[in-house]
Design a protein around this motif. Structure first.
Motif, PDB file in Angstrom:
ATOM      1  N   PRO A  31       0.833  -1.217   0.000  1.00  0.00           N
ATOM      2  CA  PRO A  31       0.000   0.000   0.000  1.00  0.00           C
ATOM      3  C   PRO A  31       0.869   1.269   0.000  1.00  0.00           C
ATOM      4  CG  PRO A  31      -0.746  -1.568   1.670  1.00  0.00           C
ATOM      5  CD  PRO A  31       0.560  -2.076   1.171  1.00  0.00           C
ATOM      6  N   LEU A  32       0.310   2.311  -0.574  1.00  0.00           N
ATOM      7  CA  LEU A  32       1.036   3.571  -0.642  1.00  0.00           C
ATOM      8  C   LEU A  32       1.322   4.114   0.753  1.00  0.00           C
ATOM      9  CD1 LEU A  32       2.214   5.893  -2.289  1.00  0.00           C
ATOM     10  CD2 LEU A  32      -0.087   6.913  -2.367  1.00  0.00           C
ATOM     11  N   TRP A  33       0.402   3.936   1.680  1.00  0.00           N
ATOM     12  CA  TRP A  33       0.619   4.465   3.028  1.00  0.00           C
ATOM     13  C   TRP A  33       1.799   3.784   3.728  1.00  0.00           C
ATOM     14  CZ3 TRP A  33       0.558   1.243   7.170  1.00  0.00           C
ATOM     15  CH2 TRP A  33      -0.063   0.005   7.024  1.00  0.00           C
ATOM     16  N   ALA A  34       1.975   2.479   3.417  1.00  0.00           N
ATOM     17  CA  ALA A  34       3.095   1.760   4.024  1.00  0.00           C
ATOM     18  C   ALA A  34       4.424   2.285   3.467  1.00  0.00           C
ATOM     19  CB  ALA A  34       2.957   0.262   3.772  1.00  0.00           C
ATOM     20  N   ARG A  35       4.436   2.499   2.150  1.00  0.00           N
ATOM     21  CA  ARG A  35       5.655   3.057   1.555  1.00  0.00           C
ATOM     22  C   ARG A  35       5.982   4.434   2.140  1.00  0.00           C
ATOM     23  NH1 ARG A  35       8.921  -0.470  -1.248  1.00  0.00           N
ATOM     24  NH2 ARG A  35       7.734  -1.666  -2.807  1.00  0.00           N
ATOM     25  N   LEU A  36       4.948   5.252   2.270  1.00  0.00           N
ATOM     26  CA  LEU A  36       5.181   6.600   2.802  1.00  0.00           C
ATOM     27  C   LEU A  36       5.598   6.554   4.272  1.00  0.00           C
ATOM     28  CD1 LEU A  36       2.206   8.583   1.190  1.00  0.00           C
ATOM     29  CD2 LEU A  36       4.609   8.510   0.484  1.00  0.00           C
ATOM     30  N   ALA A  37       5.079   5.574   5.030  1.00  0.00           N
ATOM     31  CA  ALA A  37       5.481   5.451   6.430  1.00  0.00           C
ATOM     32  C   ALA A  37       6.962   5.079   6.539  1.00  0.00           C
ATOM     33  CB  ALA A  37       4.617   4.402   7.123  1.00  0.00           C
ATOM     34  N   ILE A  38       7.387   4.138   5.668  1.00  0.00           N
ATOM     35  CA  ILE A  38       8.810   3.762   5.671  1.00  0.00           C
ATOM     36  C   ILE A  38       9.677   4.949   5.237  1.00  0.00           C
ATOM     37  CG2 ILE A  38      10.516   2.246   4.604  1.00  0.00           C
ATOM     38  CD1 ILE A  38       8.335   0.110   4.393  1.00  0.00           C
ATOM     39  N   LEU A  39       9.226   5.669   4.222  1.00  0.00           N
ATOM     40  CA  LEU A  39       9.966   6.855   3.765  1.00  0.00           C
ATOM     41  C   LEU A  39      10.030   7.905   4.861  1.00  0.00           C
ATOM     42  CD1 LEU A  39      11.370   8.476   1.540  1.00  0.00           C
ATOM     43  CD2 LEU A  39       9.098   9.221   0.750  1.00  0.00           C
ATOM     44  N   ALA A  40       8.943   8.078   5.607  1.00  0.00           N
ATOM     45  CA  ALA A  40       8.938   9.056   6.706  1.00  0.00           C
ATOM     46  C   ALA A  40       9.955   8.666   7.775  1.00  0.00           C
ATOM     47  CB  ALA A  40       7.532   9.146   7.311  1.00  0.00           C
ATOM     48  N   LEU A  41      10.096   7.359   8.042  1.00  0.00           N
ATOM     49  CA  LEU A  41      11.102   6.911   9.004  1.00  0.00           C
ATOM     50  C   LEU A  41      12.510   7.282   8.525  1.00  0.00           C
ATOM     51  CD1 LEU A  41      11.918   5.314  11.534  1.00  0.00           C
ATOM     52  CD2 LEU A  41      11.897   3.239  10.123  1.00  0.00           C
ATOM     53  N   GLY A  42      12.753   7.067   7.228  1.00  0.00           N
ATOM     54  CA  GLY A  42      14.058   7.440   6.692  1.00  0.00           C
ATOM     55  C   GLY A  42      14.276   8.946   6.709  1.00  0.00           C
ATOM     56  N   CYS A  43      13.212   9.695   6.430  1.00  0.00           N
ATOM     57  CA  CYS A  43      13.337  11.160   6.421  1.00  0.00           C
ATOM     58  C   CYS A  43      13.604  11.718   7.818  1.00  0.00           C
ATOM     59  CB  CYS A  43      12.063  11.784   5.843  1.00  0.00           C
ATOM     60  SG  CYS A  43      11.903  11.573   4.044  1.00  0.00           S
ATOM     61  N   LEU A  44      13.170  10.987   8.848  1.00  0.00           N
ATOM     62  CA  LEU A  44      13.501  11.425  10.203  1.00  0.00           C
ATOM     63  C   LEU A  44      15.016  11.461  10.400  1.00  0.00           C
ATOM     64  CD1 LEU A  44      10.854   9.561  12.424  1.00  0.00           C
ATOM     65  CD2 LEU A  44      10.954  11.994  11.864  1.00  0.00           C
ATOM     66  N   GLY A  45      15.705  10.556   9.716  1.00  0.00           N
ATOM     67  CA  GLY A  45      17.164  10.553   9.808  1.00  0.00           C
ATOM     68  C   GLY A  45      17.789  11.817   9.250  1.00  0.00           C
ATOM     69  N   THR A  46      17.158  12.393   8.214  1.00  0.00           N
ATOM     70  CA  THR A  46      17.720  13.623   7.639  1.00  0.00           C
ATOM     71  C   THR A  46      17.595  14.811   8.592  1.00  0.00           C
ATOM     72  OG1 THR A  46      15.619  14.214   6.560  1.00  0.00           O
ATOM     73  CG2 THR A  46      17.141  12.807   5.320  1.00  0.00           C
ATOM     74  N   LEU A  47      16.652  14.740   9.543  1.00  0.00           N
ATOM     75  CA  LEU A  47      16.496  15.835  10.495  1.00  0.00           C
ATOM     76  C   LEU A  47      17.668  15.906  11.472  1.00  0.00           C
ATOM     77  CD1 LEU A  47      12.706  15.608  11.417  1.00  0.00           C
ATOM     78  CD2 LEU A  47      13.828  17.379  10.058  1.00  0.00           C
ATOM     79  N   VAL A  48      18.289  14.762  11.759  1.00  0.00           N
ATOM     80  CA  VAL A  48      19.362  14.729  12.770  1.00  0.00           C
ATOM     81  C   VAL A  48      20.678  14.260  12.155  1.00  0.00           C
ATOM     82  CG1 VAL A  48      17.786  14.359  14.692  1.00  0.00           C
ATOM     83  CG2 VAL A  48      18.662  12.396  13.442  1.00  0.00           C
ATOM     84  N   ARG A  49      20.804  14.344  10.843  1.00  0.00           N
ATOM     85  CA  ARG A  49      21.995  13.795  10.189  1.00  0.00           C
ATOM     86  C   ARG A  49      23.262  14.563  10.561  1.00  0.00           C
ATOM     87  NH1 ARG A  49      21.397  15.924   3.964  1.00  0.00           N
ATOM     88  NH2 ARG A  49      20.980  18.097   4.490  1.00  0.00           N
ATOM     89  N   ARG A  50      23.155  15.839  10.920  1.00  0.00           N
ATOM     90  CA  ARG A  50      24.335  16.628  11.299  1.00  0.00           C
ATOM     91  C   ARG A  50      24.513  16.687  12.823  1.00  0.00           C
ATOM     92  NH1 ARG A  50      26.465  18.925   6.864  1.00  0.00           N
ATOM     93  NH2 ARG A  50      25.105  19.305   5.075  1.00  0.00           N
TER      94      ARG A  50
END
Length: 359
Positions: A31-50
């Motif tokens: 489902p699209l929502w599952a893909r977006l949930a996984i992507l959101a988890l990865g995007c959380l990493g970009t918030l604290v990458r530095r």
């Protein structure tokens, strides 16, 4: 925040267009929502990458593993490469070394595992190339950038240290010059003025001493004005030579006017190197000033040899010196600045100053 929002927005567009699959199986609909949930988890990493690169790597690696069970999508790969690059670039040295080792082991391990499981070198080569493009290139690139940045920081640090050293050297030179001008002339003026107070008002000696006081005052003002002009100059300029060893007779006369008996003998000192000429004059000036304060019956000998100029000042010690020792430090610095040697100390009942300056 903008980077995170950009990745999530671009990923949503890719998922909506059905162009998301980069690696793995496509027979399991997700489902699209599952893909977006996984992507959101990865995007959380970009918030604290530095600020927290290790935590960012944990989050994005978790998103990659979850996404890989249904077929690794392009948006998650993009986020993973970005976080891996930044963590390698801005992470600690320990994390940097760990990432290099982990990437090397993972790339080699995947390549060998695919070759062993499939028994096909083409599949193994393909897997190795994919791992190289996904993990090796970001780490390699970030390592090169980090090395260049560290080199630039080291060069900037070296330049700053050189600048500070130059400033300290200039401050020391200015302090030495100020001491020589102010302490030399004003000490003579103070001593001569004290001598005048103990003399009859109408004696010829008083006029001689007052004449010397006036000459010392004018000389001090002239040298101070020269130093101020040099400091005010917009561009670096060579300091004008206002004193020469050939004019040392006025130092001797000033000391004699202050009540010091001085024997003066000097060879021809015309044509000396400018730095040596100035250093010798200042050393003689400070030596006579100290003799006026603490000694009596001074003798000065200036000997010009083939390769060096030797200056020796002797005086009988009258009182124990209570000075700060700044004058001795200044004389030693001037001698060493032109590559010469300097020594000062008691020799029996005398105090001896000896400077040897190269020609």
């Amino acid at each position: 925040m903008l980077v995170t929002l950009g990745f999530f927005t671009l990923g949503t567009i890719i998922y909506a267009g059905g162009l998301d699959l980069a690696l793995g199986r496509d027979d399991l609909p997700t489902p699209l929502w599952a893909r977006l949930a996984i992507l959101a988890l990865g995007c959380l990493g970009t918030l604290v990458r530095r600020t927290a690169p290790a935590l960012a790597l944990v989050l994005v690696c978790g998103a990659v593993l979850l996404d890989l069970t249904r077929g690794l999508g392009v948006p998650v790969v993009m986020v993973f490469i970005d976080v891996l690059f930044v963590a390698t670039l801005d992470g600690s040295r320990r994390l940097h070394r760990v990432l290099i080792g982990a990437v090397a082991v993972a790339s080699l391990g995947v390549t060998l595992a695919v070759g062993v499981l499939n028994a096909d070198w083409r599949e193994s080569l393909n897997a190795g190339l994919q791992m190289f493009s996904l993990v090796v290139i970001p780490v390699w690139w970030a390592t090169n950038v980090r090395q260049h940045r560290d080199s630039a920081e080291q060069l900037a640090r070296i330049a700053e240290l050189d600048r500070r050293a130059a400033v300290d050297a200039e401050r020391a030179r200015m302090a030495r010059d100020l001491h020589d001008v102010v302490a030399g002339h004003l000490s003579a003026i103070a001593i001569q003025s004290e001598a005048v107070l103990s003399m009859p008002a109408d004696s010829d000696t008083v006029r001689t001493v007052l004449r010397s006081v006036r000459e010392n005052s004018l000389a001090s003002l002239a040298e101070m004005r020269t130093m101020i002009d040099v400091l005010r100059a917009d561009d670096p300029v060579d300091e004008p030579v206002t004193v020469r060893l050939a004019d040392a007779s006025r130092l001797v006369e000033s000391a004699r006017a202050g009540g010091l008996a001085v024997e003066y003998a000097a060879d021809d000192v015309d044509g000396l190197p400018v730095a040596v000429d100035l250093a010798a004059y200042r050393i003689l000036q400070e030596s006579l000033t100290n003799a006026l304060k603490h000694g009596a019956d001074a003798s000065v000998r200036v000997e010009r040899q083939v390769r060096r100029l030797v200056l020796v000042v002797r005086n009988a010690v009258r009182t124990a010196g209570e000075g700060s020792g700044t004058g001795l430090v200044s004389m030693a610095e001037r001698a060493h600045a032109v590559g010469g040697t300097f020594a000062a100390g008691p020799d029996g009942a005398e105090w001896v100053v000896r400077a040897e300056l190269p020609l």
